[in-house]
Design an enzyme around this catalytic site. Structure first.
Site, PDB file in Angstrom:
ATOM      1  N   GLY A 243      91.223  49.632  24.823  1.00  0.00           N
ATOM      2  CA  GLY A 243      90.884  50.607  25.779  1.00  0.00           C
ATOM      3  C   GLY A 243      91.453  52.082  25.098  1.00  0.00           C
ATOM      4  CG  HIS A 244      90.654  55.553  27.670  1.00  0.00           C
ATOM      5  ND1 HIS A 244      90.026  56.300  28.605  1.00  0.00           N
ATOM      6  CD2 HIS A 244      91.476  54.829  28.612  1.00  0.00           C
ATOM      7  CE1 HIS A 244      90.485  56.097  30.012  1.00  0.00           C
ATOM      8  NE2 HIS A 244      91.232  55.233  29.900  1.00  0.00           N
TER       9      HIS A 244
END
Length: 350
Positions: A243-244
């Site tokens: 994920g970011h």
């Protein structure tokens, strides 16, 4: 194409016991090795199988060599870590027959005028390289790849066919990205206003170090504001989601289908078994090893082995256990009530 055992030892090290002029054509498992192969013994439980192997030579540890020396017919290369030596030998044999793509840009590729492509790089058929991208020396960009604007691909890195490497993302030297991987997609960032989701622009990058392997169909999201960071030597298997704003420490390895939610910070030299999950905004220190299928729902602040899953059982047995788990709170209250009754009765009797 083969090589002399002596030449192999000169290249990779180790103590050779046997004929240095013996030629071997490749490396194979103990059970499959023929008289022209070299094999390896990395598990002492397979000593008996090693004694029966037809391999021309064996890669062994000193402890195993003491055991099999009297009964094995072939040559031996004695090393501290046979499995590591096997990996390096396999790389060498592969290099003898590897087909290296010729430098140059395929006629069907689309390369922007402002892109910088090193003379020794290879750009495959129908690949696209956008404005301002930098492609380093000896890079291989496979057929159908997309390299976004101002992206940087470091020296000796290979992208297999159909990799998407989005704008401004960077990868260092000697990396490998397998087909279908997508680097630099938008992170999953939304603000909720009365049940309606408002998209948060994802303006960070994905910054990848040297010697990183990324498996097929793995996705790494770009950061929301700061960057998503993958440090040197990280190994990611197929179908992994990062994920970011995550930060993955150097030489951490993850098996297939691992999922890491946004802003998780994972240390160096960690390992994650297949399908392990890490929730967002957690911290995991160096040298943590998470078992397959485990869910990491809290930060891990001490190195060690962690496992979090219920043992496999027949469905009917699992359902019975699930009912018991759901009723644990009520059972606890009843036990506490009984303890109070017993305590009161004991006090009265005394």
């Amino acid at each position: 194409m083969g090589t002399r055992l002596g030449a192999l030892v000169e290249r990779l090290g180790g103590q050779l016991v046997g004929d240095e002029n013996l030629e071997v054509s490749g490396i194979a498992p103990l059970a499959d090795a023929g008289v022209s192969h070299i094999s390896f013994l990395s598990n002492s439980k397979l000593r008996a199988q090693a004694l029966q192997s037809k391999a021309a030579a064996l890669i062994v540890s000193a402890a195993d060599d003491d055991f099999i020396a009297a009964g094995y017919h072939g040559a031996r290369i004695v090393v501290p870590n046979p499995y590591v030596y096997f990996a390096r030998a396999a790389q060498y044999f592969e290099s003898l027959t590897a087909i290296v793509p010729a430098p140059g840009i395929h006629a069907s590729a689309v390369v922007a005028d402002s892109a910088q492509v090193a003379p020794t790089a290879h750009i495959g058929a129908r690949a696209v390289v956008e404005e301002g991208a930098v492609i380093g020396e000896s890079v291989v960009i496979g057929a159908g790849c997309y390299i976004g604007r101002e992206a940087v691909v470091g020296e000796g890195t290979q992208l297999f066919a159909n990799v998407t490497f989005h704008a401004r993302c960077q990868i260092g030297k000697r990396g490998i990205i397998h087909s279908g991987a997508v680097i630099g997609t938008d992170g999953f960032g939304f603000a909720n206003e009365g049940g309606v989701y408002i998209k948060i622009p994802q303006t960070g990058r994905v910054m990848i170090g040297d010697d990183v392997d990324i498996g097929a169909n793995t996705t790494i999201d770009r950061g929301a504001l700061a960057d998503t960071i993958i440090e040197d030597g990280v190994k990611l298997d197929n179908q992994i989601q990062i994920g970011h704003n995550c930060h993955i420490g150097a030489h951490t390895a993850m098996a297939g289908c691992v999922g890491v939610a946004g802003s998780a910070k994972i240390g160096k030299y960690c390992t994650f078994g297949g399908a392990a999950m890490v929730l967002g905004h957690l911290t995991i220190v160096d040298k943590v090893h998470v078992g397959s299928g485990s869910m990491v729902s809290r930060s891990i602040l001490e190195p060690g082995q962690y496992t979090g899953f219920y043992p496999l059982a027949k469905n009917a047995d699992w359902e019975k256990s699930a009912v018991i788990v759901r009723n644990l709170s009520a059972m606890r209250d009843k036990i506490r009530a009984l303890e109070k009754i017993i305590k009161t009765k004991t006090e009265d009797e005394s």
